[in-house]
Design a protein around this motif. Sequence first.
Motif, PDB file in Angstrom:
ATOM      1  N   ALA A 179       0.833  -1.314   0.179  1.00  0.00           N
ATOM      2  CA  ALA A 179       0.030  -0.007  -0.009  1.00  0.00           C
ATOM      3  C   ALA A 179       0.880   1.207  -0.016  1.00  0.00           C
ATOM      4  N   PHE A 180       1.914   1.259   0.712  1.00  0.00           N
ATOM      5  CA  PHE A 180       2.792   2.396   0.961  1.00  0.00           C
ATOM      6  C   PHE A 180       3.401   2.744  -0.613  1.00  0.00           C
ATOM      7  N   ILE A 181       3.816   1.683  -1.290  1.00  0.00           N
ATOM      8  CA  ILE A 181       4.575   1.928  -2.523  1.00  0.00           C
ATOM      9  C   ILE A 181       3.275   2.459  -3.578  1.00  0.00           C
ATOM     10  N   ILE A 182       2.160   2.021  -3.454  1.00  0.00           N
ATOM     11  CA  ILE A 182       0.943   2.635  -4.293  1.00  0.00           C
ATOM     12  C   ILE A 182       0.783   3.949  -4.031  1.00  0.00           C
ATOM     13  N   TYR A 183       0.716   4.164  -2.740  1.00  0.00           N
ATOM     14  CA  TYR A 183       0.404   5.856  -2.331  1.00  0.00           C
ATOM     15  C   TYR A 183       1.687   6.613  -2.716  1.00  0.00           C
ATOM     16  N   TRP A 184       3.086   5.924  -2.624  1.00  0.00           N
ATOM     17  CA  TRP A 184       4.161   6.832  -2.940  1.00  0.00           C
ATOM     18  C   TRP A 184       3.881   7.345  -4.534  1.00  0.00           C
ATOM     19  N   ARG A 185       3.396   6.468  -5.399  1.00  0.00           N
ATOM     20  CA  ARG A 185       3.156   6.881  -6.632  1.00  0.00           C
ATOM     21  C   ARG A 185       2.020   7.676  -6.743  1.00  0.00           C
ATOM     22  N   LYS A 186       1.055   7.511  -6.135  1.00  0.00           N
ATOM     23  CA  LYS A 186      -0.273   8.388  -5.917  1.00  0.00           C
ATOM     24  C   LYS A 186       0.216  10.006  -5.748  1.00  0.00           C
ATOM     25  N   LYS A 187       1.239   9.794  -4.448  1.00  0.00           N
ATOM     26  CA  LYS A 187       1.522  11.229  -4.046  1.00  0.00           C
ATOM     27  C   LYS A 187       2.232  11.900  -5.209  1.00  0.00           C
ATOM     28  N   ALA A 188       3.351  11.148  -5.724  1.00  0.00           N
ATOM     29  CA  ALA A 188       3.899  11.703  -6.947  1.00  0.00           C
ATOM     30  C   ALA A 188       2.956  12.444  -8.175  1.00  0.00           C
ATOM     31  N   SER A 189       1.901  11.509  -8.536  1.00  0.00           N
ATOM     32  CA  SER A 189       0.950  11.921  -9.496  1.00  0.00           C
ATOM     33  C   SER A 189       0.132  12.978  -8.954  1.00  0.00           C
ATOM     34  N   ALA A 190      -0.151  13.301  -7.573  1.00  0.00           N
ATOM     35  CA  ALA A 190      -0.882  14.402  -7.128  1.00  0.00           C
ATOM     36  C   ALA A 190       0.066  15.795  -7.093  1.00  0.00           C
ATOM     37  N   ARG A 191       1.117  15.373  -7.023  1.00  0.00           N
ATOM     38  CA  ARG A 191       2.142  16.614  -6.837  1.00  0.00           C
ATOM     39  C   ARG A 191       2.052  17.014  -8.052  1.00  0.00           C
ATOM     40  N   LYS A 192       2.473  16.445  -9.113  1.00  0.00           N
ATOM     41  CA  LYS A 192       2.442  16.679 -10.447  1.00  0.00           C
ATOM     42  C   LYS A 192       1.274  17.341 -10.899  1.00  0.00           C
ATOM     43  N   ALA A 193       0.123  16.922 -10.722  1.00  0.00           N
ATOM     44  CA  ALA A 193      -1.170  17.346 -11.058  1.00  0.00           C
ATOM     45  C   ALA A 193      -1.365  18.782 -10.579  1.00  0.00           C
ATOM     46  N   ALA A 194      -0.906  18.966  -9.411  1.00  0.00           N
ATOM     47  CA  ALA A 194      -1.133  20.062  -8.469  1.00  0.00           C
ATOM     48  C   ALA A 194      -0.504  21.385  -8.866  1.00  0.00           C
ATOM     49  N   GLY A 195       1.045  21.084  -9.722  1.00  0.00           N
ATOM     50  CA  GLY A 195       1.679  21.942 -10.025  1.00  0.00           C
ATOM     51  C   GLY A 195       2.548  22.488  -8.946  1.00  0.00           C
ATOM     52  N   GLU A 196       3.254  23.969  -9.227  1.00  0.00           N
ATOM     53  CA  GLU A 196       4.105  24.366  -8.185  1.00  0.00           C
ATOM     54  C   GLU A 196       3.341  24.648  -6.761  1.00  0.00           C
ATOM     55  N   ASN A 197       2.142  24.917  -6.812  1.00  0.00           N
ATOM     56  CA  ASN A 197       1.556  25.166  -5.276  1.00  0.00           C
ATOM     57  C   ASN A 197       0.976  23.858  -4.839  1.00  0.00           C
ATOM     58  N   TYR A 198       1.639  22.773  -4.784  1.00  0.00           N
ATOM     59  CA  TYR A 198       1.135  21.281  -4.585  1.00  0.00           C
ATOM     60  C   TYR A 198       1.161  21.295  -3.154  1.00  0.00           C
ATOM     61  N   GLU A 199       1.831  22.174  -2.176  1.00  0.00           N
ATOM     62  CA  GLU A 199       1.653  22.110  -0.752  1.00  0.00           C
ATOM     63  C   GLU A 199       0.192  22.406  -0.346  1.00  0.00           C
ATOM     64  N   ASN A 200      -0.381  23.411  -0.859  1.00  0.00           N
ATOM     65  CA  ASN A 200      -1.681  23.702  -0.646  1.00  0.00           C
ATOM     66  C   ASN A 200      -2.696  22.886  -1.287  1.00  0.00           C
ATOM     67  N   ASP A 201      -2.559  21.948  -1.909  1.00  0.00           N
ATOM     68  CA  ASP A 201      -3.658  21.371  -2.911  1.00  0.00           C
ATOM     69  C   ASP A 201      -4.275  20.282  -1.909  1.00  0.00           C
ATOM     70  N   GLU A 202      -5.547  20.081  -1.778  1.00  0.00           N
ATOM     71  CA  GLU A 202      -6.158  19.366  -0.741  1.00  0.00           C
ATOM     72  C   GLU A 202      -5.918  17.640  -1.225  1.00  0.00           C
TER      73      GLU A 202
END
Length: 203
Positions: A15-38
């Motif tokens: 599950a950790f490996i899956i969410y590691w990839r999800k986090k990377a995808s979410a960060r890419k999708a959120a752009g530069e302001n990813y830290e404030n993306d819900e």
Amino acid sequence: MSSLFALIWIASLVAFIIYWRKKASARKAAGENYENDEAYQSVSKTKRIIGIVCIVSFVLTGALAPKSDDKTVSTTPTTPVASQPAKPTDQAKPKQETTYAEADIDVLLNDAKSNAAKANKNYKGKNVKIVGGHVSNIESEGRYIVIEGADRFSLLHVQCYPKNKESKDAMLEVSKGQPITVYGKITDVGEIMGYSLDLVKIE
């Protein structure tokens, strides 16, 4: 009981490996302001929780694993041997002092993150003085302490196992969040949790 925690560890690791990839995808999708993306924050929080479950189940699996207490007892009678004066050539040589290579904890953790195989080859078995770390966890039984770097959200860390009375006593004096320098030998390097260290001294 150890087999149950082993299954939990394996499941949480996947599950950790899956969410590691999800986090990377979410960060890419959120752009530069990813830290404030819900969405990014939600995935990141879930990954941290899974990571904690993974670490705890891994530790409990090792702690609860059955240990063999079989010992062979010799029944052969021993014959006292008369003591003889030691010869000059039999005198023990002075013990050589161990030298420790200084290493910044953030450099070690970044090396393990970028290429764990290379970090394993470069650091495993080496005596090091690790600087720049902070205490993130102290195991209640005093079996180990965990040292983290500047990135408090990373699961990579240095897990230190005391190997002498000096290091065990020093562990009782440290606190979470405290800056710390540790001396010891690196015994393992992994891409998920970082480094294992045989701890001999704390500063």
